[in-house]
Design a protein around this motif. Structure first.
Motif, mmCIF file in Angstrom:
data_model
loop_
_atom_site.group_PDB
_atom_site.id
_atom_site.type_symbol
_atom_site.label_atom_id
_atom_site.label_comp_id
_atom_site.label_asym_id
_atom_site.label_seq_id
_atom_site.Cartn_x
_atom_site.Cartn_y
_atom_site.Cartn_z
ATOM 1 N N GLY A 108 0.423 1.801 -2.999
ATOM 2 C CA GLY A 108 0.624 0.294 -2.619
ATOM 3 C C GLY A 108 0.187 -0.228 -1.590
ATOM 4 N N LEU A 109 -0.270 0.490 -0.493
ATOM 5 C CA LEU A 109 -0.625 0.009 0.633
ATOM 6 C C LEU A 109 -2.240 -0.216 0.748
ATOM 7 N N ARG A 120 2.422 -2.041 -10.144
ATOM 8 C CA ARG A 120 2.912 -1.052 -8.707
ATOM 9 C C ARG A 120 4.070 -0.480 -9.189
ATOM 10 N N PRO A 123 6.506 0.996 -4.771
ATOM 11 C CA PRO A 123 6.020 1.056 -3.715
ATOM 12 C C PRO A 123 6.805 1.524 -2.340
ATOM 13 N N PRO A 182 3.201 -2.792 1.445
ATOM 14 C CA PRO A 182 2.498 -3.149 0.361
ATOM 15 C C PRO A 182 2.357 -4.852 0.320
#
Lengths: 230, 86
Positions: A108-109, A120, A123, A182
């Motif tokens: 999610g980054l 997602r 995250p 995120p």
């Protein structure tokens, strides 16, 4: 029949990286899976690959790229950063024709770098991943009779990089992880473990698998991707 | 509250160490953890601490973590209860 993967290549920075692809060659939907990072990547790989097989049975294609410095990559992990991985996600999405992005945990980054509709799962902030890696190092040091602190390690790592739980974390990665989170966006559907009948396989000290979670994940991704994007 | 924390820790041990529900429910205060459960290595300890923080909404300083903490199930629950009450 059990769906078999094909190995594809994509280029990013100056090197070529592998990606695993499942599903029909002419699929309308190609889901790019951005995996969890570091140890969590290894612990979840089988569960993710099984979810990709589940998608293939539903005629949905999916891609699982090697991030530079990971798996089969010949690039050095110590020269990577969240930035270089974000470029890799953008490169693989463009070159291999992804239509949607699914990310898990630390993925999610990186996921928004592809500029596609996103889904997602659980995250996590970069700082939280870094903290766990630092703790593993501190605990291992302690067993070896060495006393270290997180502050000490970060200062040391900003110049020379750090070996954290077997991962060569360079200064750029260290600095990126401290601040990465995120990215929020209207294009994101977020899911929790209970949505996918899941267990937190990424936490396991020994890698495991979960056929139920793989199946639920495939079903969930299929329904979500059918409802948005191309 | 104390019962809740104990339940949270049983679930946490099951999630992180992959212990079965039978193994987890058999844990009592004197059950040995570190050294007795092979899955509990330094990486697992790190994962347990970070998850403990998230699930109990607490912050654990590294200097609070010593060998004693993971000696028995009871010592881990006791630590979490003290932190949770603070």
């Amino acid at each position: 029949m059990r769906p078999q993967p094909v190995h594809l290549h994509y280029s990013t920075a100056t090197q070529s990286e592998y990606g695993l692809r499942f599903g029909p060659a002419d699929a309308d939907r190609i889901i790019l899976i951005v995996p969890p990072l570091f140890d969590e990547m290894n612990r979840t790989r089988r569960m993710v690959a099984e979810a990709m097989r589940g998608l293939a049975k539903r005629d949905v294609a999916s891609l699982l790229p090697d991030l530079p410095g990971c798996n089969e990559s010949t690039a050095a992990l110590s020269s990577q950063s969240i930035e270089s991985w974000r470029r890799a996600v953008s490169d693989v999405a463009t070159q291999l024709g992804a239509t949607h992005v699914v990310s898990i945990r630390g993925g999610g980054l990186l996921d928004d770098a592809a500029g596609l509709p996103m889904w997602r799962l659980a995250p996590v902030k970069g700082a939280s991943l870094l903290k766990t890696l630092l703790r593993a190092r501190i605990a291992a040091d302690k067993e070896a009779g060495i006393v270290t602190t997180a502050e000490q390690l970060i200062i040391e790592g900003q110049h020379d990089g750090l070996d954290l739980a077997g991962h060569a974390i360079g200064p750029a990665m260290l600095m990126d992880l401290e601040k990465a989170h995120p990215v929020a966006s209207d294009e994101i559907t977020e899911a929790t473990l209970t949505d996918v009948a899941g267990t937190a396989l990424w936490l396991r000290s020994e890698p495991g698998e979960s056929p139920e979670m793989s199946a639920a994940l495939a079903g969930y991704i299929d329904r979500w991707s059918a409802s948005c994007g191309r | 509250m104390s019962q809740d924390i104990e339940t949270i820790i049983r679930t946490l041990l099951s999630d992180v160490l992959g212990l079965s529900s039978e193994q987890v429910s058999a844990l009592h205060n004197d059950s040995a953890l570190f050294g007795a459960i092979p899955e509990l290595d330094s990486m697992a300890v790190a994962g347990l601490l970070t998850e403990l923080e998230d699930r109990l909404d607490i912050t654990i300083d590294d200097d609070e973590v010593d060998g004693e903490l993971f000696t028995t199930f009871g010592s881990l629950v006791g630590f979490a209860e003290t932190k949770g009450a603070a």
